[in-house]
Structures are given as C-alpha cells and as structure tokens.
Design a protein around this motif. Structure first.
Motif, PDB file in Angstrom:
ATOM      1  N   ALA A  40     -21.723  82.860  57.056  1.00  0.00           N
ATOM      2  CA  ALA A  40     -21.757  81.675  57.916  1.00  0.00           C
ATOM      3  C   ALA A  40     -20.376  81.064  58.097  1.00  0.00           C
ATOM      4  O   ALA A  40     -20.120  80.353  59.068  1.00  0.00           O
ATOM      5  CB  ALA A  40     -22.712  80.645  57.316  1.00  0.00           C
ATOM      6  N   LEU A  41     -19.474  81.375  57.166  1.00  0.00           N
ATOM      7  CA  LEU A  41     -18.169  80.712  57.162  1.00  0.00           C
ATOM      8  C   LEU A  41     -17.405  80.811  58.484  1.00  0.00           C
ATOM      9  O   LEU A  41     -16.914  79.800  58.986  1.00  0.00           O
ATOM     10  CB  LEU A  41     -17.337  81.263  56.008  1.00  0.00           C
ATOM     11  CG  LEU A  41     -16.440  80.241  55.308  1.00  0.00           C
ATOM     12  CD1 LEU A  41     -17.246  79.039  54.863  1.00  0.00           C
ATOM     13  CD2 LEU A  41     -15.730  80.869  54.129  1.00  0.00           C
ATOM     14  N   PRO A  42     -17.292  82.009  59.077  1.00  0.00           N
ATOM     15  CA  PRO A  42     -16.561  82.067  60.349  1.00  0.00           C
ATOM     16  C   PRO A  42     -17.158  81.150  61.417  1.00  0.00           C
ATOM     17  O   PRO A  42     -16.412  80.536  62.184  1.00  0.00           O
ATOM     18  CB  PRO A  42     -16.688  83.541  60.758  1.00  0.00           C
ATOM     19  CG  PRO A  42     -16.838  84.260  59.486  1.00  0.00           C
ATOM     20  CD  PRO A  42     -17.650  83.344  58.607  1.00  0.00           C
ATOM     21  N   PHE A  43     -18.489  81.050  61.443  1.00  0.00           N
ATOM     22  CA  PHE A  43     -19.117  80.138  62.405  1.00  0.00           C
ATOM     23  C   PHE A  43     -18.708  78.693  62.138  1.00  0.00           C
ATOM     24  O   PHE A  43     -18.349  77.953  63.040  1.00  0.00           O
ATOM     25  CB  PHE A  43     -20.647  80.220  62.295  1.00  0.00           C
ATOM     26  CG  PHE A  43     -21.255  81.374  63.024  1.00  0.00           C
ATOM     27  CD1 PHE A  43     -20.959  81.601  64.368  1.00  0.00           C
ATOM     28  CD2 PHE A  43     -22.136  82.231  62.390  1.00  0.00           C
ATOM     29  CE1 PHE A  43     -21.530  82.662  65.044  1.00  0.00           C
ATOM     30  CE2 PHE A  43     -22.701  83.295  63.069  1.00  0.00           C
ATOM     31  CZ  PHE A  43     -22.398  83.514  64.396  1.00  0.00           C
ATOM     32  N   VAL A  44     -18.797  78.338  60.862  1.00  0.00           N
ATOM     33  CA  VAL A  44     -18.461  76.971  60.486  1.00  0.00           C
ATOM     34  C   VAL A  44     -17.010  76.677  60.845  1.00  0.00           C
ATOM     35  O   VAL A  44     -16.677  75.646  61.427  1.00  0.00           O
ATOM     36  CB  VAL A  44     -18.696  76.767  58.969  1.00  0.00           C
ATOM     37  CG1 VAL A  44     -18.269  75.379  58.554  1.00  0.00           C
ATOM     38  CG2 VAL A  44     -20.152  77.015  58.627  1.00  0.00           C
ATOM     39  N   TRP A  45     -16.156  77.653  60.543  1.00  0.00           N
ATOM     40  CA  TRP A  45     -14.730  77.482  60.825  1.00  0.00           C
ATOM     41  C   TRP A  45     -14.503  77.302  62.321  1.00  0.00           C
ATOM     42  O   TRP A  45     -13.743  76.454  62.750  1.00  0.00           O
ATOM     43  CB  TRP A  45     -13.974  78.712  60.306  1.00  0.00           C
ATOM     44  CG  TRP A  45     -12.495  78.559  60.379  1.00  0.00           C
ATOM     45  CD1 TRP A  45     -11.689  77.968  59.463  1.00  0.00           C
ATOM     46  CD2 TRP A  45     -11.644  78.987  61.439  1.00  0.00           C
ATOM     47  NE1 TRP A  45     -10.391  77.998  59.883  1.00  0.00           N
ATOM     48  CE2 TRP A  45     -10.333  78.621  61.087  1.00  0.00           C
ATOM     49  CE3 TRP A  45     -11.860  79.637  62.655  1.00  0.00           C
ATOM     50  CZ2 TRP A  45      -9.238  78.887  61.906  1.00  0.00           C
ATOM     51  CZ3 TRP A  45     -10.770  79.903  63.472  1.00  0.00           C
ATOM     52  CH2 TRP A  45      -9.486  79.534  63.096  1.00  0.00           C
TER      53      TRP A  45
ATOM     54  N   ILE B 137      -8.838  81.597  57.535  1.00  0.00           N
ATOM     55  CA  ILE B 137      -9.518  81.318  56.257  1.00  0.00           C
ATOM     56  C   ILE B 137      -9.417  82.465  55.272  1.00  0.00           C
ATOM     57  O   ILE B 137      -9.431  82.254  54.075  1.00  0.00           O
ATOM     58  CB  ILE B 137     -11.022  80.959  56.383  1.00  0.00           C
ATOM     59  CG1 ILE B 137     -11.648  81.695  57.534  1.00  0.00           C
ATOM     60  CG2 ILE B 137     -11.228  79.474  56.426  1.00  0.00           C
ATOM     61  CD1 ILE B 137     -13.142  81.544  57.591  1.00  0.00           C
ATOM     62  N   VAL B 138      -9.332  83.689  55.778  1.00  0.00           N
ATOM     63  CA  VAL B 138      -9.246  84.808  54.842  1.00  0.00           C
ATOM     64  C   VAL B 138      -7.983  84.673  53.997  1.00  0.00           C
ATOM     65  O   VAL B 138      -8.017  84.789  52.765  1.00  0.00           O
ATOM     66  CB  VAL B 138      -9.262  86.153  55.592  1.00  0.00           C
ATOM     67  CG1 VAL B 138      -9.012  87.293  54.633  1.00  0.00           C
ATOM     68  CG2 VAL B 138     -10.591  86.345  56.301  1.00  0.00           C
ATOM     69  N   ASN B 139      -6.883  84.375  54.656  1.00  0.00           N
ATOM     70  CA  ASN B 139      -5.646  84.215  53.900  1.00  0.00           C
ATOM     71  C   ASN B 139      -5.663  82.955  53.036  1.00  0.00           C
ATOM     72  O   ASN B 139      -5.099  82.950  51.944  1.00  0.00           O
ATOM     73  CB  ASN B 139      -4.436  84.225  54.838  1.00  0.00           C
ATOM     74  CG  ASN B 139      -3.955  85.641  55.096  1.00  0.00           C
ATOM     75  OD1 ASN B 139      -3.965  86.467  54.181  1.00  0.00           O
ATOM     76  ND2 ASN B 139      -3.584  85.938  56.316  1.00  0.00           N
ATOM     77  N   SER B 140      -6.296  81.899  53.527  1.00  0.00           N
ATOM     78  CA  SER B 140      -6.419  80.698  52.679  1.00  0.00           C
ATOM     79  C   SER B 140      -7.115  81.078  51.386  1.00  0.00           C
ATOM     80  O   SER B 140      -6.683  80.693  50.294  1.00  0.00           O
ATOM     81  CB  SER B 140      -7.231  79.615  53.386  1.00  0.00           C
ATOM     82  OG  SER B 140      -6.643  79.288  54.612  1.00  0.00           O
ATOM     83  N   ALA B 141      -8.201  81.865  51.525  1.00  0.00           N
ATOM     84  CA  ALA B 141      -8.958  82.268  50.349  1.00  0.00           C
ATOM     85  C   ALA B 141      -8.109  83.163  49.441  1.00  0.00           C
ATOM     86  O   ALA B 141      -8.089  82.990  48.223  1.00  0.00           O
ATOM     87  CB  ALA B 141     -10.227  83.001  50.772  1.00  0.00           C
TER      88      ALA B 141
END
Lengths: 293, 298, 455
Positions: A40-45, B137-141
């Motif tokens: 779900a994270l990409p959607f939320v982002w 976000i991938v890199n943030s993680a």
C-alpha cells in the motif's frame, strides 16, 4: 524428511496444539499486515505527495502528512495538461473498443460454437494459433497498411480492428457458448425464431457474465494501452490519457512532482472505482482467463 | 459439392460463415496480410518513405553481428530470469497466506490486487519517483536501515533491478489466480496427507504444488512471452538508459522501426521475436507434459 | 509480386476506408472562411512558444489569404517522422538542424532552393555556419528560425567565494579542471554539496566533446565517421577523468539528485550547486525565471589549447521546413519567407532570447536584447570553429550510439571503460550503415537530381 514421514507423530497435548495454532495464526497475520503495508505504501506516498507543497514533498526524511493540504494541486494538474480532453479521448476509444470487441467476438464465437460447417476446425485452429502473435510483430506492416489507407493521424487504427474480433476473446466466449443447450436453440428454431433472434434473445442473455468479463478486460486493456497510441497518434488533441501523462512527465523537470502525482492519481482513480463496482467480475475474470490451460 | 450437401448443412455453412465473417476479414486484413508483408519487408531495405528494395537476407545477417540486438535479448532474458521466479514465489506466498483463516481476508486480497490494475504508464511514473535517489521512499528506507542510497535508475548495475522491483508490485493478478486454484484443491487430499503424518511443508510440496502446477506453468509461460514484449515500463522509466542497460527487445524493435525508420530491419527483428515466442510456447509445452501434474482443473 | 498484392489490398479496402475517413474528417471541414489554413508544428513550449505565436499572429493579420494554425507538441521528431511516413504531414514543421539529414536522405522534404531563387533569398543573407546546418548534399532544406550556440556559463558569486577572479574564466581544459577542483565543496562526511563542473551536467552535448579538442564527428564529405580519432580519445579520456579524480560514488549520487531538472529552481546551476556548465544561449531566459538573483557570466567554453580568435562551439539551428506531401507548399513557403524578414526574425529571436541567424542585425536588436552576453554567442557562431551537427544519413543512430558509449564510459567503474575500444566499437557498428546509406544515395542520385534540380 522421508523418514520422518513414516514415523507416527508424537501425540501433543491439546493445549500445546492450540497454542501452536495460535502462534501460527498470529505469525500469518503479522506477515500479511507487513506485506500489505509494503504494497500500500506507494499508493499512500502518491496520495500524500499529490496533496503537498513541492518543497515538503521532497523533504528528507519524508513527511507523511501534508501540511497544509493542497487540494488545489488537482485543479492545477488538470489545467497544466488538457487532462479532461485526454480523458474523454481515452473513454471514447475504450467505448468503441468495448462495443467492437464484445459484438464481433460474440458473433464469431457463436459461429464457431454452434454451427457445423466444412473448414470450421481449420479456421478455429488458425484462430488459436494467432493468439501467439503479439502486437510488436505486427506493428510495422500494420503501420504500412494503415498508411496506405490514409489512417495515420486519425484514431481509426486504434479502434476499427476491434470490430473484427480477436482470437483470445473468441476462444473464451466459445467455451461459454458451448454450454448453451442445443435443445433450447432447436426448440426456438421450431418456434420460428430466426438465427439472428436466437443469438440476440437466447444466447447473449444466457452468457452475459462472460460478455461482461470480455468487456471489462477490453476496457482495461485500452485504458492502459500505450504502444499503439504512441505509434498512431500524432496530434496532441487526440492523445489518450497514457500518452498525455507520459508527455507531461517527460517535460524535463518543468512540472512539479506534486502535480505529476495528482495527475497520476486521477488516472488510476477510475480503474480503482471500477474495481470496487465490479469486484466479483474482476476476480472471476482472472480465474476464468487464467485457468484456460 | 454444393449438391451433395443437405439443406441442413448448407444452412449451417451459410450461417456459420456469416457469423465468423468478421474474423475472416479481420484475420486477412490485420493478421495474414501484415504477416506476409512483414516477411517480405524483412528481406528489404525499407524506410516506409520510399518503396521497399529487396536485399536478400542482409537484415538477418546484420542481426548476427549486431551487439545491441544481443544486448537487448540478454537484458530481456535477465529481466525474465529475475522477475519471473521472484514474482512466482512472492505471488504464491501471498496466495498461501491469503488461503489461511485470515481476519479481513477480502480487504488484504484487495490491497495486493489493486496495484496490478494501475495502468503501466502511471505505474512507471509513480515508481520513477518512488525509486528517486533523494526523496524516493525506497532510498529513504534503505538509508534508515543503514544500507545507504542506491541510484536505482541511473546506475547500469541497478537499473534493471529497479524495473524488476517495480514489476513485482503488480503481481496481484497472479495472487488472485493462485488463490483461486488453491481453493480448488480438494480438501480430501490434505486430510489424507495429514493422516499420513505429513507436516505443513510436506503438504505444500507434495499436495499443493503438484495440484496447482498447471496454473504455475501457465503463468510462467505467459510471463516469458510477456517479457519479450515489455515496452511501456522501461520506455517511461529509463528510456533504455543508462548505457542501454534497460533496453528491451521490443524497445529496440520500436526504435529501429519508428526512430531510425529501418522498417526492414525492424521486420526481421519482429520475425525473430515471433519465432522466439513460438519456440518458448513449444518448449514449455513439451516440458509441461513431463513434469506438470495434469490435475482435473481444466 | 508484393507491390501488386499491396495495390490489390489498397484497392480492396479503399472504399471502406474512405467511408470511415470521411466520417471522421467531416467534422473538421471548415466552411466558415475562404482562407487557406496551413498547419505548423513546433516543439517549443512556454515563452519560446509565445515568441513564435506573436510572429504567427502578426502573419495571420498581415494578409487575408492564409491562416497558420500553430501547434506545439512534445517529441516532435518522432511524430513528424510518423506523420510524414503516414502521408499526413503538417505544411510547415519546426526542425532541429540534425533531423534534416534523416529526412532529406529519404526524400521526405521539399528542397527550398528553387523557391529561394525565385523570390530572391540568397545564402549570403545568413551566417555561413548556420545555413550550413540547413543544407545537405548541396541542397537547402530549411530556413532558420532561431539558432543557438553553446558556451560556458559560470557563477560569479561562487568564483569569488572560492578565491577565483570572476572576470577571468578558465580558458583551457586544464584550467577548467583546476577551477572545478577549487569550486568543489564537501560536507563533514565527504559528500559533495557543491561542485565546480560535471561533464554530464546537463550532458546534452555528450557526443560533441571532441569539438573542444580539435576533433570532428565525421569527415567533411560525410563518408567517414571520426569518433575514435586521437582528438576524440583525448576528449573522452578527459571526460572520464572526472569519475577517476573525484569520489565516484558520491559524485554520481550528487549528480543523480539534479538529473532531469532543467526548467526548475532545482536545476543544479540555478540552485547554485554546480558552478560551471556548458549551456546554450537560452539559459539566460531560464535564469531570469528560476534564479533571478544569480550573479553569472558567459565565456566561450575552454578548449584544449586556448584559441581566442577561433573558439569552439556546437551550432544548432531550429529551422522551418516543408515536409514532402504537405498540401499547401506555396502557402507554407509564404509563411517561411515572412519569418525570414529581418524585423520578424529579430522579433522572434528577441522573444526567445537568441541571436539572429541573419548577417544583417540592427543595433536596436542588441540594445533591446534580454541576454547581456548575446554578443558572445553571436561571436561564437561566427567563429571558424563553430561546428554544426555532422550531415550524415545515419545521424540519429550514430548519436544514440555515441550517447550510449558516453554512458558506458561514465558509469563503468570497476574496471573503468577502455575509452579507445568503446569509441572504436561505435565506429565499427555505425560505419557500415553509413556506407550503405551513401551507396544507396549513389544509386538514386540521378533520379533525385531530376526531381530536385541541380544543387
């Protein structure tokens, strides 16, 4: 392992078995929840970025709650590109394709399923064989043919072919049409029903679920299609949403990521809504199209 | 022959042909003629702006020594070799998890399924940002767990992995498919296995997997054929860069045809693609005869 | 046999096709005015588009015969190719000088020579380096709209901070490297927070680096590719030195942060994170919008050896062409002619912040020009070392091939790429294709001369 298989299981006490079960269930739930969060994270982002100010969207470490909420991004995104025009273009193309595919495939599938005539099995074998031919193989010569027809620069190449049936859907519908009881059809014929009426009033209503699946998947395919519009559409005013969005994205950092995400959200939204409206059809459709073996 | 036909047969033939006539026209105009033309073009120097000139097997000869052709084939194979096994394992795992007694199962199924509905172009645009060097976000993680930043789409060693990552997000289709076939496995088989003392792992290896193997096989085959046609994802995310590390077969075909107007060469590429797909289907078909359990699923 | 089959297919489906085409075109038919509407496709957006829009408006109101419909679109080169191949091109199109060759070679453009001669437009009205870019095989295929040259843009404030004289920009490549070192700053962890120069930022002229080392991309007769000459090898060895002399990993991450950000305040130059950049004449307009407080200047980009009288640069030229198959050739030409008038041309170039491609330039043009360094760019265009894109029939493939080679050199670290062999492979791959194109030209030459007239 194999040894263990033949030895009888030690008898566990009822309570420890129950505890084991419980631990197992908790573990499964934890795993599912973690994975669901990941999915779900990409959607939320995407959503939160589409509601932020540009600077906040790029902040590090990431900020998750927009402050302030910029709903205006959506208006701005639909004005930065002719978003609604593209949407209408996409919808029109989808509608034409859905109508074309369902009608023509139903007709052809009924022809294959019901009538016995010389050459039928050969034709059907050819149909099955053409399922293997992907669009990239045909794109060059089709382009040449459409060029000779003076169709380049029009939307015709993107929907006219759908009125001439496609192998996969013929195959799918034929399976369904074969379940239509022959007696029923014969009875109708004796009652003086013409072939067209039999098809229209008996066969189609009986197989509505299958037709809905074909229509739905046809809609999805055309809503997503990128390569064919990329080849055939040259005029911005005819662009589909996929092309328009890609052109939007390729404008070298000119546009803010917040607007891009707003436009992307808007493009995904109809599909999601459609899913919730026709959830059952989707799930059944996948099992149906996937399990054909 | 017409005389020998009974009225019934004649009527059947008439209506049969009438009903399938759209397909006959469509097949002739949009398949058969293009295929013949494409075969002819593949032996031509053809820019579409001028008439085709016959040059024999030159295009096919060129292909043998064309490094980019081989590179795109390797890239395509590499993508398939990574994304298919990973996708299958992940999808199976998700399906198995969803197949247990789960709280709010429909909700989770939806969560896993929805990404597969996202149009590829939107998916690509979204993941370009999700994988962004700085604010993705991938890199943030990755920074958060201390691995450090990876330039997913700009580094030729990682660009393909970035695409694999992206494609894994859209496996919801397979999850639903596997889930459906798991639910079709007869309960009785599990009970019998349990009576025999098989533990959960053994039940999966000896009962579940064989029973759903036709579905897995089908999915892998479609995946291979799909990999040969990957286009939108890399076209939007990387344009085949850096240093052609994410250039796929279909992109090269597209470039040759519509960027350099080498339609003859592109047609030759198309025919090789066609043969590859035919070959793949045949191979998997033969393999499946030997290894796949032919259950009563169909 | 095949053409006959094609013809038969054509005839067979033609009736049906015309029906459909008529149905879809009917809506577009314009019965309101007597004016001929011609379509003009351009690639510009933003203020560049607006500048041309003003000229188009001026043209439309200057007479009552012709209306120009001005359409701006992305990815114009591919769309033009497809539309021309599809037999449905616009009447006028805005080209880059480098696309002209691909088209001309395939007979997809209308040669303008006869029209120019008839209406008294001569080659000596233009700067030679620019008209050169509009010609191929001795024919003129397009007339300039707005030209551009590239130069070193540098940040005077960062120069001062680094103890460098902002009035003495680097003159040689060695000096550039030295300045770049001094202008580079790191944080406590050694991450770059500011850099003097990165050859891939923005990297739009990656294939052209050898120009500043005295090299060429192809021989003047268009027969030999010259991408692995000693000059070229020196150029790309220098290019590679940046990943060798700096911390590669950190350099790449720094660079990736700004990748693809051009018309944006986070552009590396305008965000004052990179102090020196090779950029085109248009940059000043963008600085005005996205970095209005910058203290910046322009100088010829340093070359291997300092040559103040003949600095090197890439000349690019946007031009107007009439694709083959255009329906209104005379009307299209009338519009192109209108743009070539000195007053209109200066208006357009002023609006886009470029210099005029015409030999005659009014003093008022420079006085009103928004770019304080416009004369530098114009001088670069007049330099004997101003080089246009090579005029060869496989340019787009050649360019993509070198671009891929440049990326290979830039991204291979362990071991670093062997520059010479990478460049040699480019030549080995493309030269046979070029030979083939040239051979094909020899075959059709007579026929084409008949069609186009003698050059």
């Amino acid at each position: 392992m194999s040894l263990e298989l033949s030895t009888p299981k030690p008898v566990a006490s009822a309570s420890s078995l129950a505890r084991q079960r419980l631990i197992g269930r908790v573990a499964v739930h934890v795993a599912v929840i973690l994975l669901a969060v990941l999915f779900a994270l990409p959607f939320v982002w995407m959503l939160k970025t589409s509601l932020m100010e540009p600077l906040q969207a790029k902040a590090m470490p990431p900020v998750w709650l927009p402050n302030p909420f910029r709903f205006d991004n959506y208006r701005a995104a639909t004005e930065a590109i002719p978003f609604w025009r593209y949407t209408v273009n996409s919808l029109v193309l989808c509608a034409l394709n859905v109508v074309g595919t369902t009608t023509s495939c139903a007709l052809v599938a009924w022809g294959f399923a019901h009538y016995r005539f010389p050459g039928r099995d050969l034709f059907f074998a050819i149909t099955l064989a053409t399922m293997m031919i992907p669009f990239p193989v045909l794109m060059v010569p089709q382009y040449a043919i459409f060029r000779d027809l003076h169709w380049i620069g029009t939307t015709l190449p993107l929907w006219v072919p759908s009125f001439f049936a496609s192998a996969y859907n013929i195959f799918l519908l034929r399976q369904f049409f074969r379940t239509v009881p022959r007696d029923l059809v014969d009875a109708a014929r004796i009652d003086g029903c013409g072939e067209a009426r039999i098809f229209w009033q008996i066969v189609l209503p009986l197989t509505r679920p299958a037709l809905v699946v074909v229509a739905l998947f046809c809609f999805m395919y055309n809503w997503n299609d990128f390569l064919a519009p990329l080849i055939y559409l040259t005029d911005d005013r005819q662009f589909t949403l996929t092309l328009g969005l890609q052109a939007f994205q390729s404008r070298l950092g000119e546009i803010e990521i917040t607007l891009l995400m707003a436009a992307t959200t808007l493009m995904i939204l109809p599909v999601i809504v459609l899913f919730f409206l026709a959830q059952k059809t989707f799930i059944e459709g996948i099992s149906l199209t996937g399990l054909k073996s | 022959m017409g005389n020998a036909m009974t009225g019934e047969t004649r009527r059947n033939t008439f209506y049969g042909l009438l009903f399938i006539s759209p397909w006959i026209v469509g097949f002739t105009v949009f398949m058969a003629i293009p295929l013949v033309l494409s075969f002819y073009f593949s032996f031509c120097d053809y820019s579409i702006l001028n008439a085709p000139v016959f040059i024999g097997a030159q295009n096919y000869q060129d292909m043998v020594s064309d490094e980019v052709f081989w590179k795109t084939l390797r890239n395509t194979a590499y993508f398939a070799a990574l994304s298919l096994p990973l996708g299958t394992v992940l999808a199976l795992a998700l399906a198995l998890l969803l197949n247990t007694k789960l709280f709010a199962r429909a909700f989770f199924r939806t969560v896993f399924f929805l990404p597969s509905l996202v149009p590829l172009v939107a998916l690509a645009i979204l993941w370009r940002e999700v994988l962004h060097v700085e604010y993705g976000i991938v890199n943030s993680a990755l920074r958060w767990v201390g691995i450090g930043t990876i330039d997913w789409l700009g580094d030729p060693r990682h660009a393909m992995h970035g695409l694999v990552f992206t494609s894994l997000w859209g496996i919801g289709n397979s999850v639903v498919l596997y889930l459906a076939s798991l639910q079709d496995v007869p309960r009785g088989l599990y009970e019998a296995a349990e009576v025999d003392g098989a533990n959960a792992w053994q039940r999966m290896v000896h009962v579940t997997l064989p029973m759903i193997s036709p579905v897995i096989y089908f999915n892998l085959l479609m995946g291979c054929i799909g990999a040969l046609q990957v286009f939108a994802l890399p076209y939007v995310m990387t344009k085949g860069e850096p240093a052609r590390s994410t250039m796929f077969y279909t992109m090269y075909l597209f470039d040759q045809a519509f960027s350099y107007l080498n339609m003859g060469y592109a047609s030759a590429l198309a025919w090789i693609l066609f043969l590859l797909i035919a070959l793949l289907s045949l191979c998997t078909h033969l393999l499946s005869r030997r290894y796949v359990h032919q259950g009563d699923l169909s | 046999m095949m053409p006959r089959l094609l013809a038969r297919v054509r005839r067979g489906v033609a009736g049906f096709a015309m029906l459909l085409a008529a149905a879809s075109a009917g809506a577009e038919a314009d019965a309101v005015s007597q004016r001929v509407e011609i379509t003009y496709w351009e690639k510009w957006t933003n203020f560049e588009k607006e500048a041309m829009q003003r000229v188009v408006d001026r043209y439309n109101s200057s007479q009552d015969r012709i209306t120009v419909r001005f359409v701006s679109m992305s990815q114009i080169d591919r769309k033009l190719l497809l539309a021309t191949a599809g037999g449905n091109p616009p009447d006028v199109a805005g080209f880059w000088s480098h696309t002209v060759v691909d088209y001309a070679d395939r007979g997809a453009l209308t040669p303008l020579g006869p029209l120019m001669k008839r209406d008294g437009i001569t080659a000596d009205q233009y700067l030679p380096s620019i008209l050169d870019g509009c010609s191929y095989r001795g024919y003129v295929w397009g007339l300039p709209s707005t030209p551009a040259t590239m130069a070193l843009h540098y940040n005077r404030r960062l120069f001062r901070e680094a103890g460098l004289d902002p009035d003495r920009p680097p003159q040689t490549i060695a000096e550039l490297d030295e300045y770049a070192r001094k202008l580079t700053r790191t944080d406590a962890d050694g991450n770059y927070i500011q850099m003097g120069f990165i050859p891939t930022d923005p990297g739009w002229w990656g294939p052209f680096w050898s120009f500043w080392f005295g090299g060429h991309l192809a021989s003047a007769d268009g027969k030999e590719l010259l991408c692995d000459t000693p000059e070229s090898i020196r150029a790309f060895t220098w290019f590679q030195s940046y990943i060798k002399d700096y911390d590669q990993r950190k350099l790449r991450l720094f660079e990736a942060t700004y990748r693809g950000q051009f018309a944006s305040p986070s552009n590396s130059f305008m965000a004052e994170r990179v102090a020196m950049q090779l950029q085109g004449v248009w940059m000043s307009s963008f600085i005005k919008e996205y970095g209005p407080n910058m203290d910046w200047a322009v100088a010829p980009f340093p070359s291997e050896t300092y040559n103040p009288d003949a600095p090197s640069t890439v000349v690019e030229c946007d031009m107007l062409v009439i694709p083959r198959g255009a329906r209104h050739v005379e009307e299209a030409w009338d519009f192109i002619k209108f743009v070539q008038r000195q007053d209109n041309m200066e208006e357009l170039c002023l609006g886009q912040g470029k210099f005029s491609p015409l030999r005659e330039v009014s003093e008022e043009f420079y006085a009103r020009h928004p770019n304080p360094y416009i004369r530098t760019f114009r001088r670069l265009a007049e330099s004997p070392n101003a080089k246009a894109v090579p005029r060869i029939g496989v340019w787009s493939e050649y360019r993509d091939e070198i671009a891929a080679a440049v990326q290979t050199i830039w991204t291979s670290s362990n071991p670093p790429a062997d520059v010479e062999s990478v460049l040699r492979r480019v030549r080995e791959r493309i030269q046979p294709k070029l030979d083939r194109v040239n051979k094909r030209w020899e075959l059709v030459r007579e026929e084409r001369i008949k069609e186009w007239g003698t050059p």
